[in-house]
Design an enzyme around this catalytic site. Structure first.
Site, PDB file in Angstrom:
ATOM      1  NE  ARG A  39      -4.375  -0.737   1.364  1.00  0.00           N
ATOM      2  CZ  ARG A  39      -5.619  -0.174   0.814  1.00  0.00           C
ATOM      3  NH1 ARG A  39      -5.687   0.930   0.644  1.00  0.00           N
ATOM      4  NH2 ARG A  39      -6.622  -0.875   0.200  1.00  0.00           N
ATOM      5  CG  HIS A  42      -1.618   1.721  -4.423  1.00  0.00           C
ATOM      6  ND1 HIS A  42      -2.827   2.242  -3.785  1.00  0.00           N
ATOM      7  CD2 HIS A  42      -1.990   1.429  -5.709  1.00  0.00           C
ATOM      8  CE1 HIS A  42      -3.508   2.470  -4.701  1.00  0.00           C
ATOM      9  NE2 HIS A  42      -3.336   2.142  -5.900  1.00  0.00           N
TER      10      HIS A  42
END
Lengths: 209, 209
Positions: A39, A42
């Site tokens: 994440r 990301h």
């Protein structure tokens, strides 16, 4: 001609995470750390972030347990407090950013420090057992470390320390890493920032991808 | 022993910008673009961002003029609307983020698109002459471009288009770059994000470093 593009939110997430897992060097992470790192990568749009992400002292499990027990999240900037997804929090946890507290400008002057450091001084009432999310100001992280040199200062449950930039960011994160004050996650070097910090908190708060 | 670090905010900025100007490849930028690029690099903590930053059609001067004339700033995420420094805005400009508007979830379902795209649909009343700041969702930028294919759609004064990520981000920014719908600034490729977008807006709003 209208542009044709993927319009399904969950499909965009799945495909993004799949690209990251194909391209990024994630082998050295434990399973629960890997989810957080994915994440963070990301949010940064950058698989090259992977080698800079470091976890210690079981920070993921301990920060998650703190959140499940209702710990507040202390943030050094409103981009962080506003970026955290409320629906992912396990206990409707309080999210606190004191940077715009009216006492901050005068306190900063008294302390001879930045507004970000002065704002951290105002965290004391909530610091015990809290999850700290610093993603902007190196001075906030340095001041927190100096506060914690006092054994009387309340201890946070864990620290996500990812301030970004060219002056003090790398140094403040190395100081956290070496300090042993709390389980922590850092992005080593200049990289980091509010989006990466928010991503770490959102991933710790809820395992769901 | 307490950590010793630079505690003077203005000195931190000066030193940061000085490092960026020493290390980053900024020669190809016009003077007013260079100031924006320096702040974007500062927010990213990454001099390697420089070659990916592109400006066209005098976007800096035109976005600045729009702000001076009171244009609103339309943002695709609250991390952006909350990150913009109000004190730098020349005309107490309105900052609008419709992502959490109560109509968005249903509208997204009707449109068969993301919440971010549905939120852009709600920009219509303010779009004429606005400064657009997209730093999160490729679908927001793609949907805006599709709205602007209709010649009846009101035209923004300029678009800062820096969505980040692995699915659609690069493609949506290339589509903006090729579209000729408004003067624009993009970060080519996967990089970008809310902090970089906020930095561009803050630098356009006020020349002061």
């Amino acid at each position: 001609m209208p542009h044709v593009y993927e319009t399904d939110g969950p499909a965009i997430y799945r495909e993004s995470f799949s690209i990251i897992r194909r391209e990024a060097a994630l082998e050295r992470f434990a399973v629960d750390e890997e989810q957080i790192a994915v994440r963070m990568i990301h949010a940064a749009g950058m698989v090259e972030l992977a080698p800079h992400i470091l976890f210690r002292d079981d920070v993921v499990a301990r920060a998650r347990a703190a959140l499940e027990q209702g710990a507040p999240i202390l943030c050094d900037a409103r981009m962080i407090s506003e970026g955290i997804t409320r629906a992912r929090l396990p206990a409707d946890n309080r999210i606190i950013c004191t940077l715009w507290d009216e006492r901050v400008p005068e306190l900063a002057q008294e302390m001879g420090n930045t507004r970000s450091a002065a704002a951290v001084e105002l965290w004391r009432p909530w610091l015990d057992g809290a999850v700290v999310a610093i993603g902007n100001a190196p001075t906030a992280l340095f001041h927190l470390l100096n506060m914690l040199e006092d054994p009387q200062c309340p201890r946070p449950a864990s620290i996500i320390g990812c301030p970004v930039g060219f002056v003090g960011a790398a140094e403040s994160k190395e100081a956290l890493w070496d300090s042993n004050v709390a389980p922590c996650c850092i992005v080593r070097g200049r990289l980091g920032g509010s989006a990466v910090t928010v991503a770490a908190i959102n991933a710790i708060a809820d395992r769901k991808e």
